[in-house]
Structure formats: structure tokens, C-alpha cells
Design an enzyme around this catalytic site. Structure first.
Site, mmCIF file in Angstrom:
data_model
loop_
_atom_site.group_PDB
_atom_site.id
_atom_site.type_symbol
_atom_site.label_atom_id
_atom_site.label_comp_id
_atom_site.label_asym_id
_atom_site.label_seq_id
_atom_site.Cartn_x
_atom_site.Cartn_y
_atom_site.Cartn_z
ATOM 1 C CG ASP A 72 -1.860 1.144 1.284
ATOM 2 O OD1 ASP A 72 -2.034 1.830 0.251
ATOM 3 O OD2 ASP A 72 -2.440 1.394 2.354
ATOM 4 C CG ASP A 128 -2.621 5.786 -4.022
ATOM 5 O OD1 ASP A 128 -1.679 5.173 -3.497
ATOM 6 O OD2 ASP A 128 -3.799 5.386 -3.969
#
Length: 435
Positions: free
Chosen positions: A103, A315
Site C-alpha cells: 500500500d 497513488d
């Protein structure tokens, strides 16, 4: 012309060692190689799910920033089981393989541990701290305990508590262990001692049984990237493939270390802006241009108005790109002007601007240029449009709330390199997966 039907990718680490770093394969989350693969779902069902995850992830970033602003650090949201990759590492002595969610929007590395008070069901055996000769509990006065925003002190030592947006949680001990990059069967296993991680003794919620925890790749000091500083020198990069044809075996790649440097003709770079929380990678978006039209500036309030620095987070775990609402409205209007067709509603109800595409029709779609500080990125239609259902093509941009996000569809076929020492992100147009 092909368009992006899937978004989430599994990150399975097959290590190639180099004197200047290492590289890993990236496999699409919904490919047949993935433990998440569901053969009963159509490609449009999978896209719908990934867009909904994208919305949840937007909420994650917003809530994380808001909670820090309110000094509620122990309950900052992150999104479990909805990240972009899975990453395989080994932990302990003797080593135990761990497959965890990688992540880029969080820092803490954690895995389920035995003995366990309450653990969700996972396919792989639990890592048992009593069977490892290199397991060490972190003390309360250790720098890692003080640095981690989700830590707290107990009689036994430093602990952590992670709360998630869907009421999932992980609680346990902050500890140090030997972490191996590769698999236990790999004779070239590269080991690193004293890696700080969360040993989850009480974990529950919507975590999937195919994963064993989370590996934080954010910008904080306790993240996997931060702790591997001596090995990777603050550098990592990836190149995300566009959709593959049936039975194609190509993989995307992620590189760590000096081997991850993005250089050569066509490279543009933009600064990473230091902000709170330091987990996220903030860039500065100045505007967009559609085809040969005028630049659509983010700020137009007078000649002396300035764009806020660090106004968008890049991201790889977010599918769509979310931009400020005023800029999004301009983008919609400009695309409508450039595309000489009548728009239709998205049957899935997820995206704002869609067009009907007939079989074998070659639509003329505009090139959209995204303007970051010092870096203009020309995006092809595969970066900007997605097929949400049979015969319906939609713009893969949405209006942002409190946080703008530059998602992974827009990053495909670019080598994207992070240099945390120079504090830059670099982009190089690349045909990802080609030799």
C-alpha cells in the site's frame, strides 16, 4: 484501440538481485494469476468494483488528513484489502512466507501473528513469534515507537492500533524481525535484520484470506521504503501495463534501488512537496489541456493567484484520477467540445461523461495533457477513457473532495520513478512490458 477494463493489480515479489537494487513482477489483481481472481465476473463487473474501491480510497486519504488535523492519529483510516498490489516477503528465522497488501498510502508493515487473540482466516500458516529466533519486541523509548503515529506504550513494550474505514482493525505488538526478499525456496534470498513491523495479535474485518497483512510503501520513516533506505537509497519505480490480450503472459515491473532511476530522452520530473502526513506523495497540479485547446488552469482568480503546492497525491492504489471540482467541470466541457458525438449516461452510474461506441468504430479521442510543476504529461486515450460496459466509453476523471488523487489508469505506459532524496517523481513515456 484498447481501453482499461481492470484496475487493481497484485504485487507478487519474484526477486532478481542486482548490485544496485532489485526488481519485482507486477500482476493485475483481477488476472487469472491472482488469488483474487473470480472467473464468474465479467471485465465490466471487475472495473465497477475497482472504481468503487477507488471511491473508498479517496475517502481514506481525506479521512487520514482530517484525523491528523484533529490530532486523532490512532484512528487514521487506511483501506484494507483494496490496495494495488500484493507483495511476497519472508519473515523470521526460520523464514515464513508472507503475502501482504502493498500500500503506497500507508507506512506500517504488519502481518498476523501467532499466538493470536483474534485473527481472521488466512490461507497461509500464521507467522509464529515463539518459533523465530530473531523476533524482538520494540521498547517504548525506541525511535520507531515514537515515530509511528499509530503506536502506544504498554507494560510489555510498544504496541500499535490501526482502525479502518469499514470498521476493520489490526492491533498488536511493534517488533523487529529479519525480513527476506524473495521466497524461502530461493537460494538468493536477501535478508535484512531488525526491520520494524506490526505483529497483529487481534485483527478482524473485511480482510481477505489470501493476504496476511499490509506492507506500507509510503514516505514515512517506518514504512518499508523508509526502512530499506540503506539498500534502495530512497529510489523505487514501476511501469504499469495497459490491458493484456487473452493469454498474454507479460508482467509489469517495480524496481528498487539505483536500478530504479528513470532517465533518458522524454523524462520529465516534478517536485514531491513535503506535507503532513509524510506518508503520502504530494505533487503540484497546475492544470490540464485538451487537444490543441487552451490550458485549463487550476487557479484563475486574478493575475497574482497562486496554485497551492502539494495539491494532489500520486497513488498507484487508486484507479481513477480525482481533480478539484472547478477544474473537473472545465475538463468535462472541453472534452465535450473536442469529441464530436452526443454523450450518454454511464449504465453503471459511476462516471460523469460517456459515449456510445459501436462495434469496430474508431473514435477520435483527444490527447489530454496534465500539467504538473515542471512536468507536462501527454496522456493517450488508454490513460483517460475506460469501457464501463459493452459499447460505452467513459472519461476516467472524477471531481475530488478534500484530496485530489492521480490514479493508476493515468500512469499506465509511463515509467514512474520516485527519488525520495531528491524529492522528485519522474515520468518517462514507455511501452511497459516490452523487452
Amino acid at each position: 484501440m484498447s481501453f482499461f477494463p481492470l484496475a487493481f493489480i497484485v504485487f507478487s515479489l519474484f526477486l532478481s538481485t542486482f548490485s544496485n537494487g532489485f526488481s519485482v513482477d507486477l500482476i493485475r489483481r483481477d488476472s487469472s494469476k491472482s488469488p483474487f481472481f473470480n472467473s464468474s465476473m465479467s471485465r465490466f463487473d471487475r472495473l465497477g468494483q475497482s472504481i468503487r474501491r477507488s471511491q473508498n480510497r479517496l475517502a481514506h486519504f481525506s479521512s487520514s488528513i482530517e484525523s491528523l488535523a484533529n490530532h486523532d492519529e490512532t484512528t487514521s483510516m487506511i483501506v484494507p484489502a483494496e490496495g494495488e498490489f500484493l507483495m511476497k516477503i519472508s519473515i523470521g528465522t526460520p523464514p515464513v512466507d508472507v503475502l501482504a497488501i502493498a500500500d503506497t498510502g500507508s507506512d506500517l508493515v504488519w502481518t498476523q501473528c501467532s499466538p493470536c487473540i483474534n485473527c481472521y482466516k488466512q490461507d497461509a500458516p500464521l507467522y509464529n513469534t515463539n518459533k523465530s529466533t530473531t523476533y524482538r519486541r520494540v521498547s517504548c523509548n525506541a525511535n520507531s515507537c515514537e515515530t509511528l503515529s499509530h503506536s502506544m506504550c504498554t507494560r510489555e513494550g510498544c504496541s500499535y492500533q490501526m482502525s479502518y474505514g469499514d470498521n476493520s482493525f489490526s492491533r498488536g505488538d511493534l517488533a523487529e524481525e529479519t525480513v527476506g526478499l524473495g521466497t524461502t525456496a530461493d537460494s538468493k534470498l536477501v535478508k535484512h535484520k531488525g526491520v520494524v513491523f506490526g505483529c497483529g495479535r487481534n485483527n478482524a474485518g473485511t480482510f481477505m484470506s489470501s493476504s496476511s497483512g499490509i506492507i506500507g510503501l509510503g514516505g514515512g520513516k517506518v514504512s518499508f521504503v523508509g526502512q530499506m533506505e540503506e539498500v534502495i537509497h530512497g529510489k523505487f519505480s514501476y511501469c504499469l501495463l495497459p490491458p493484456l490480450k487473452t493469454n498474454e503472459k507479460k508482467s509489469s515491473l517495480m524496481h528498487f534501488g539505483d536500478d530504479a532511476i528513470v532517465a533518458g530522452p522524454g523524462v520529465v520530473s516534478t517536485p514531491i512537496i513535503p506535507k503532513t502526513p509524510d506518508t503520502f506523495y504530494y505533487l503540484t497540479l497546475e492544470g490540464v489541456t485538451v487537444a490543441d485547446g487552451p490550458k485549463l488552469d487550476l487557479v484563475t482568480d486574478g493575475d497574482f493567484a497562486e496554485v497551492e503546492k502539494g495539491n494532489i497525491v500520486i497513488d498507484s492504489g487508486t484507479t481513477l484520477t480525482y481533480i478539484p471540482e472547478t477544474l473537473h467541470s472545465k475538463l468535462i466541457a472541453s472534452v465535450k467540445s473536442a469529441v464530436k458525438k452526443t454523450s450518454v449516461s454511464d449504465p453503471s452510474g459511476l462516471l460523469d461523461l460517456c459515449y456510445e461506441v459501436k462495434p469496430n468504430e474508431e473514435m477520435k479521442l483527444p490527447i489530454i495533457t496534465v500539467h504538473f510543476t515542471g512536468a507536462d504529461l501527454k496522456l493517450s486515450p488508454v490513460n483517460t477513457f475506460v469501457m464501463t460496459s459493452e459499447g460505452v466509453l467513459c472519461l476516467a476523471f472524477r471531481p475530488a473532495g478534500t484530496v485530489a488523487l492521480y490514479g493508476n489508469i493515468a500512469q499506465m505506459n509511463f515509467m514512474v520513478g520516485y527519488d525520495l532524496k531528491k524529492k522528485t517523481v519522474s515520468f518517462k513515456p514507455t511501452k511497459c512490458g516490452s523487452k
